[in-house]
Design an enzyme around this catalytic site. Structure first.
Site, PDB file in Angstrom:
ATOM      1  N   TYR A  53       0.639  -1.097   0.105  1.00 38.20           N
ATOM      2  CA  TYR A  53      -0.134   0.019  -0.065  1.00 38.20           C
ATOM      3  C   TYR A  53       0.883   1.135  -0.005  1.00 38.20           C
ATOM      4  O   TYR A  53       0.373   2.376  -0.264  1.00 38.20           O
ATOM      5  CB  TYR A  53      -0.921  -0.060   1.203  1.00 38.20           C
ATOM      6  CG  TYR A  53      -1.742  -1.141   1.539  1.00 38.20           C
ATOM      7  CD1 TYR A  53      -2.060  -1.968   0.223  1.00 38.20           C
ATOM      8  CD2 TYR A  53      -2.630  -1.467   2.548  1.00 38.20           C
ATOM      9  CE1 TYR A  53      -2.963  -3.131   0.517  1.00 38.20           C
ATOM     10  CE2 TYR A  53      -3.282  -2.472   2.868  1.00 38.20           C
ATOM     11  CZ  TYR A  53      -3.451  -3.294   1.610  1.00 38.20           C
ATOM     12  OH  TYR A  53      -4.184  -4.550   1.970  1.00 38.20           O
ATOM     13  N   HIS A 128       0.892 -11.957   2.532  1.00 38.21           N
ATOM     14  CA  HIS A 128      -0.093 -11.268   1.764  1.00 38.21           C
ATOM     15  C   HIS A 128      -0.567 -12.148   0.627  1.00 38.21           C
ATOM     16  O   HIS A 128      -2.250 -11.932   0.205  1.00 38.21           O
ATOM     17  CB  HIS A 128       0.511  -9.993   0.973  1.00 38.21           C
ATOM     18  CG  HIS A 128      -0.533  -8.873   0.697  1.00 38.21           C
ATOM     19  ND1 HIS A 128      -0.064  -7.377   0.827  1.00 38.21           N
ATOM     20  CD2 HIS A 128      -1.740  -8.838   0.258  1.00 38.21           C
ATOM     21  CE1 HIS A 128      -1.156  -6.765   0.466  1.00 38.21           C
ATOM     22  NE2 HIS A 128      -2.103  -7.471   0.145  1.00 38.21           N
ATOM     23  N   SER A 159      -3.083 -14.179   4.098  1.00 37.92           N
ATOM     24  CA  SER A 159      -4.016 -13.619   3.361  1.00 37.92           C
ATOM     25  C   SER A 159      -4.212 -14.216   2.104  1.00 37.92           C
ATOM     26  O   SER A 159      -3.204 -14.598   1.370  1.00 37.92           O
ATOM     27  CB  SER A 159      -3.606 -11.972   3.225  1.00 37.92           C
ATOM     28  OG  SER A 159      -4.657 -11.223   2.655  1.00 37.92           O
ATOM     29  N   GLN A 183      -6.801 -13.556   6.019  1.00 38.99           N
ATOM     30  CA  GLN A 183      -7.676 -12.437   5.368  1.00 38.99           C
ATOM     31  C   GLN A 183      -8.193 -12.408   3.870  1.00 38.99           C
ATOM     32  O   GLN A 183      -7.318 -12.913   3.186  1.00 38.99           O
ATOM     33  CB  GLN A 183      -6.593 -11.145   5.552  1.00 38.99           C
ATOM     34  CG  GLN A 183      -7.461  -9.812   5.211  1.00 38.99           C
ATOM     35  CD  GLN A 183      -6.643  -8.473   5.374  1.00 38.99           C
ATOM     36  OE1 GLN A 183      -6.475  -7.903   4.174  1.00 38.99           O
ATOM     37  NE2 GLN A 183      -6.020  -8.373   6.593  1.00 38.99           N
ATOM     38  N   LEU A 212     -17.548  -3.775   1.608  1.00 38.66           N
ATOM     39  CA  LEU A 212     -18.566  -2.920   0.747  1.00 38.66           C
ATOM     40  C   LEU A 212     -18.663  -3.292  -0.626  1.00 38.66           C
ATOM     41  O   LEU A 212     -19.106  -2.306  -1.203  1.00 38.66           O
ATOM     42  CB  LEU A 212     -18.189  -1.686   1.288  1.00 38.66           C
ATOM     43  CG  LEU A 212     -18.349  -1.346   2.918  1.00 38.66           C
ATOM     44  CD1 LEU A 212     -17.905   0.220   2.829  1.00 38.66           C
ATOM     45  CD2 LEU A 212     -19.310  -1.785   3.402  1.00 38.66           C
ATOM     46  N   SER A 253     -12.176   4.771   4.087  1.00 37.50           N
ATOM     47  CA  SER A 253     -12.683   5.714   3.552  1.00 37.50           C
ATOM     48  C   SER A 253     -11.628   7.103   3.747  1.00 37.50           C
ATOM     49  O   SER A 253     -10.935   6.867   4.924  1.00 37.50           O
ATOM     50  CB  SER A 253     -14.238   6.244   3.873  1.00 37.50           C
ATOM     51  OG  SER A 253     -14.673   7.511   3.383  1.00 37.50           O
ATOM     52  N   ARG A 258     -18.087   9.324   6.445  1.00 35.05           N
ATOM     53  CA  ARG A 258     -18.312   7.959   6.164  1.00 35.05           C
ATOM     54  C   ARG A 258     -17.350   7.158   7.066  1.00 35.05           C
ATOM     55  O   ARG A 258     -17.774   6.107   7.516  1.00 35.05           O
ATOM     56  CB  ARG A 258     -17.565   7.616   4.552  1.00 35.05           C
ATOM     57  CG  ARG A 258     -18.773   8.337   3.620  1.00 35.05           C
ATOM     58  CD  ARG A 258     -18.106   8.010   2.280  1.00 35.05           C
ATOM     59  NE  ARG A 258     -19.226   8.538   1.269  1.00 35.05           N
ATOM     60  CZ  ARG A 258     -18.756   8.758  -0.118  1.00 35.05           C
ATOM     61  NH1 ARG A 258     -17.597   8.235  -0.429  1.00 35.05           N
ATOM     62  NH2 ARG A 258     -19.626   9.461  -0.881  1.00 35.05           N
TER      63      ARG A 258
END
Length: 306
Positions: A53, A128, A159, A183, A212, A253, A258
C-alpha cells in the site's frame, strides 16, 4: 458472539483483534495520517496496512499522533496494527529483511525532539498472498515464527489463502505457530462457504476485506430495501452482515463522515432471515484478484496489480 464495532475476537495466538478494522489500501500517503487519526478518534482500534500500500510509515505516524494527543487515555496496547509481506519478499531471507523494514517504519516521521517515537511492535503480520511457491511460502513462515519468538510481532497469519495453501502450511513439519488469521475478500455475493467452514474448524479468524464490494453492489434492490427497512446506509447493512457472519470487516474511506458512519453499526442487527437471504451463497462475486485459487504447484514472483 458480539456484533458490536468495539468488541474483540479471540485469536488462537492468545491475543484479541478488534471486530472492525480501518483499511488503508488505495489511500494516498498524504491522506493516510489524517484518515487514521479520524478513524482512531471515531473509535476504531484496528488499522490494517501492507508494504504494497506504500503508506506503512504514514499509518504509524497517524497512530503516533493520536497517542500523543494531550490528555490521551488510549494506550499503544489498545491499538491493533497489521501489515503484510508482499509476494516479492517471500522466502526466509527476504521475509526476514521485510520484517525489519516494516519494524523500522513504526517510528513514523522522524522528529528531533522525540527520538524515541515508535510503536514498538507489530500486532499482526500476514503473508499477503500464496502467489509464489512452496519453498518460498514456507520460508516466509519460518521467518515470521522467528520474529514472534523475538518479540517483534505478536501474531502471524496469511491472506488470500485457499484450502490447499492452508493445508500445505498446517501439515508442514516446520510448523510451530498456527496462522491466527486468513484475510479474504468476503461479502454477501462472495460467501465462500467451504473455505469459511474450514477456517472455523481450524480456529482461524477470518478478516474480511472489501466487505462493501468496492461499491459495486450498492445498487442491488435487495440491499436498498434493507437499508430503507432498517433506516441505515447500504454500507452499514453490509458491515453488519460481515459482523454477523463472524468475520472481522475492514472498511476504508478518506471522508470523515463515512469513516464515522461505517463504525456506527451498534444500534441494530439483521434478523436471522434477512441475514440469510442477503446476497447469493453460490455467486463468486470477486471484485478484484482472487489468489485463493492460485495453483499450489505454480511458481511466480507474484507481480500483480489489484
Amino acid at each position: 458472539m458480539s456484533f458490536k464495532a468495539n468488541s474483540l475476537a479471540k485469536l488462537n495466538s492468545g491475543y484479541t483483534i478488534p471486530r472492525i478494522g480501518f483499511g488503508v489500501l488505495r489511500i494516498e500517503p498524504s491522506e493516510t495520517v489524517d484518515s487514521v487519526i479520524v478513524a482512531l478518534e471515531t473509535g476504531y482500534r484496528h488499522v490494517d496496512c501492507a508494504k504494497f500500500y506504500k503508506n506503512e510509515r504514514d499509518s504509524a505516524e497517524g497512530i503516533l499522533r493520536f497517542l500523543e494527543k494531550p490528555g490521551q487515555t488510549v494506550k499503544r496496547e489498545d491499538i491493533f496494527y497489521t501489515t503484510k509481506i508482499w509476494n516479492e519478499d517471500h522466502g526466509y531471507k527476504k521475509t526476514t529483511v521485510a520484517i525489519d523494514a516494516a519494524l523500522e517504519k513504526l517510528s513514523g516521521y522522524s522528529k528531533e525532539d522525540q527520538p524515541s517515537r515508535n510503536l514498538g511492535y507489530i500486532d499482526l503480520v500476514l503473508i499477503h498472498s500464496p502467489m509464489t511457491n512452496r519453498e518460498r511460502r514456507l520460508g516466509s513462515w519460518k521467518a515470521l515464527q522467528e520474529a514472534v519468538k523475538a518479540g517483534k510481532i505478536k501474531s502471524i497469519g496469511v491472506s488470500n489463502y485457499g484450502i490447499p495453501h492452508l493445508e500445505e502450511l498446517l501439515n508442514w513439519d516446520g510448523l510451530v505457530i498456527k496462522p491466527a488469521v486468513n484475510q479474504l475478500e468476503l461479502h454477501p455475493w462472495l460467501q465462500r462457504p467451504e473455505l469459511v467452514g474450514y477456517l472455523r474448524d481450524k480456529n482461524i479468524v477470518l478478516v474480511a476485506y472489501k466487505p462493501l464490494t468496492r461499491g459495486k453492489r450498492f445498487g442491488e434492490p435487495q440491499l436498498i430495501e434493507y437499508a430503507k427497512r432498517y433506516n441505515k446506509s447500504v454500507a452499514q447493512i453490509l458491515i453488519k452482515w460481515a459482523l454477523q457472519a463472524g468475520s472481522v470487516p475492514l472498511v476504508k474511506s478518506v471522508h470523515d463522515q463515512r469513516i464515522k458512519e461505517n463504525f456506527d453499526v451498534d444500534d441494530f442487527e439483521l434478523s436471522a432471515e434477512d441475514f440469510d437471504k442477503l446476497g447469493d451463497k453460490h455467486e463468486n462475486g470477486v471484485t478484484g484478484w482472487d489468489p485463493t485459487v492460485y495453483p499450489i504447484d505454480a511458481d511466480t514472483d507474484g507481480s500483480v496489480n489489484f
